[in-house]
Write an enzyme that holds these catalytic residues in place. Sequence first.
Site, PDB file in Angstrom:
ATOM      1  NE  ARG A 135      44.927  47.066  38.766  1.00 40.15           N
ATOM      2  CZ  ARG A 135      43.653  46.960  38.440  1.00 40.15           C
ATOM      3  NH1 ARG A 135      43.224  47.275  37.242  1.00 40.15           N
ATOM      4  NH2 ARG A 135      42.773  46.535  39.329  1.00 40.15           N
ATOM      5  CE1 TYR A 147      38.913  47.439  38.358  1.00 41.22           C
ATOM      6  CE2 TYR A 147      38.148  45.263  37.673  1.00 41.22           C
ATOM      7  CZ  TYR A 147      39.174  46.178  37.809  1.00 41.22           C
ATOM      8  OH  TYR A 147      40.437  45.861  37.421  1.00 41.22           O
ATOM      9  CG  HIS A 202      44.649  42.348  39.064  1.00 40.89           C
ATOM     10  ND1 HIS A 202      45.391  42.922  40.067  1.00 40.89           N
ATOM     11  CD2 HIS A 202      44.829  41.005  39.177  1.00 40.89           C
ATOM     12  CE1 HIS A 202      45.993  41.960  40.765  1.00 40.89           C
ATOM     13  NE2 HIS A 202      45.666  40.800  40.242  1.00 40.89           N
TER      14      HIS A 202
END
Lengths: 346, 338
Positions: A261, A274, A265
């Site tokens: 992706r 992250y 998110h």
Amino acid sequence: MDSPVTQAQYATQLSDDTLRDMYRAMLLSRRLDERCWALHRQGKIAFHVSAIGHEGLQVAAAFALNRGIDFTYPYYRDLAFCIALGLTPLDFMLSVFGKAGEPSSGGRQMPSHWSSREKHIVSQSSVVAVQVPQAAGTAFAINYKRKVGLLAADDTTQPRLAYASVGEGGTSQGEWHEAMNWAGIHKLPFICMVENNQYAISVPFDKQSAVPLVERAHGYGVIGVQVDGNDVFATYDAVRAAAERAYTGEGATLIEAITYRLVPHSSDDDDRSYRTREEVQEWKQKDPLLRFQAELLNQGVLTQARIDAFEEAIQASITEAQQQAEAAPDPDIASGLSGVYAEETI
Amino acid sequence: MTTATETNTAVRTMTLIQALTEAMDEELARDERIFITGEDVGPRGGVFRATMGLYEKYGPERIVDSPLGEISIAAVGIGAAVAGLRPICEMQFADFIHPAFNQIVSEAAKMYYRSNGHWPLPMVIRAPYGGGIGGGLYHSQSVEAFFAHVPGLKVVIPSTPYDAKGLLKSAIRDNNPVMFFEPKKGYRAIKGEVPDGDYTVPIGPARIAREGTDLSVYAYGMMAHYSTIAAQMVARNHDIDVEVVDIRTLLPLDKETLLKSFKKTGKALIVYEDNLTMGFGAEVAAILADEGFEYMDGPIKRLAGPDVPAVPYSHALQEAFMPNPEKIAAAIRDIIAY
Ligand SMILES: Cc1ncc(C[n+]2csc(CCOP(=O)(O)OP(=O)(O)O)c2C)c(N)n1
């Protein structure tokens, strides 16, 4: 690993018109998705969860099914999949604004919780992986109906398989394992598509599973296929072959589509905590939309003029849908307080 | 309320579990969309033998031994209902329903509402529940309150063979997910008359199991049965005329019948074998206090299990946990003496 699909080459049989339809569905999903990020930044909508980066595998999968007939259990990231099944920009805009006429839930659910009875898209919750054993149950019902004579095996006007998609994080749930177990035991007409985009929110794949997910297939007695999810042709082949197996009673398939992706998110996430920008940049080079576009240009299926025309028409349709949705009334309050039980009839 | 077809008026005495088997048998014969799945439901006929004989009659396609996974027993039921079938899912013991809680509470219960009425789920989840059989902590639990809290589910608990058959048929014909809890201690202990042939008992209405004027006992399942015995004891020995209301359907709850009885007697004892705190009886007490305040003629009391995790195995400990006719009779006398 079984990979019975590499020689199938179903994708080579796709007509130019179909390839353009697939491209248009990917592009529509991408532009609609981008618009929703903007709407969120403008404070106009509360939430958006995105398909950016997943469009290739999703559109390929939708086109490989008997679209609108086969049962599908998508998950929240399946915007492009649902667009390819016929969801309109207005349908989606009504749901992001939570307005009356919102087709999936009447404004009860967050956007991207798909449902359409007429398109055989089964309603879903936010809880990951629950849809997978439900889809196995639907596949079980298809088998059952054939066995007791409620459905002819070759009736293409009726659903002949159940398709569920799930993220790789979702495969860690017990629901997923029980689903695969049923699928194998009963040789169900079932496809589980894992959209492995490497992260479950912030958690990388190596904290999710010790083995490639496809390796698990054998343990459940289903066929396992790993595919480059950014390759529309390869994904189409994989899903189409799985569908053929389902239709002909050969059983279930687990497809692990490797993708990424390209955005956080959801609108509530910040992915800088992250993963590196370099990593994201690297995957942007593999953007399935640009890749498919280049392939179709190369094949002469698309021209720049057509692409421009698609862009223009899509942007106009999205803007119109947005305006209509913004102007649409809120759902009637009473509607949210009723409709808990179905009529008691038989 | 109940309809026995006129051509079939023969009445037989049978056990609660026989009535349940008969209901499933007749429904399977009536509608091909119905199938049963659960652990050991096939050739074994269920560990309690509720599906006894059905595998032989309907075959492995329709009486399906599931793998040992409660999540999928419930989820496959949901998915099959989506596809137009009418599954009956058996949880071997209510104690083992918890893995399926997510599928039942978060999925089945909400599917119709969350899809704005597009996906009704006609399915039944049967589960033997309750103590008194030497089952210890994990074969005795009463879990009905968890589910009675959830809009979108229906929760039914029969206490007589007549109701068991008629209510199970209604549950199977209902277009919503129905939790059908069976008082397993009563499976063979409770016998009663059941007419031949097809009849249903509607989901919803409570039943006046015994008419009385001095005090209303509210109960369901095995406790409705015990309460009726207790009512006979206090009538005989203490001249107390107790009305017993068998709630039968916990969700949706028949408040009207509950309040009507309270209006008549002004006194209430609620009996359930779950843990006392936040058990289903708390809801009944709240409704009587809230909507029946002007009829109240004494404290609304509950008799229930103590707040320990579940029914212990030791016979002595089990007896201490479970309400029984003697304890119910004593509680009735206490309220009358108040
Ligand atoms: C059972 C459950 N636990 C936690 C969450 C919160 N949650 C929502 S999405 C998500 C990550 C899912 O990752 P993955 O399955 O890989 O799918 P992706 O979003 O990457 O497509 C989590 C933890 C949830 N929705 N359901």
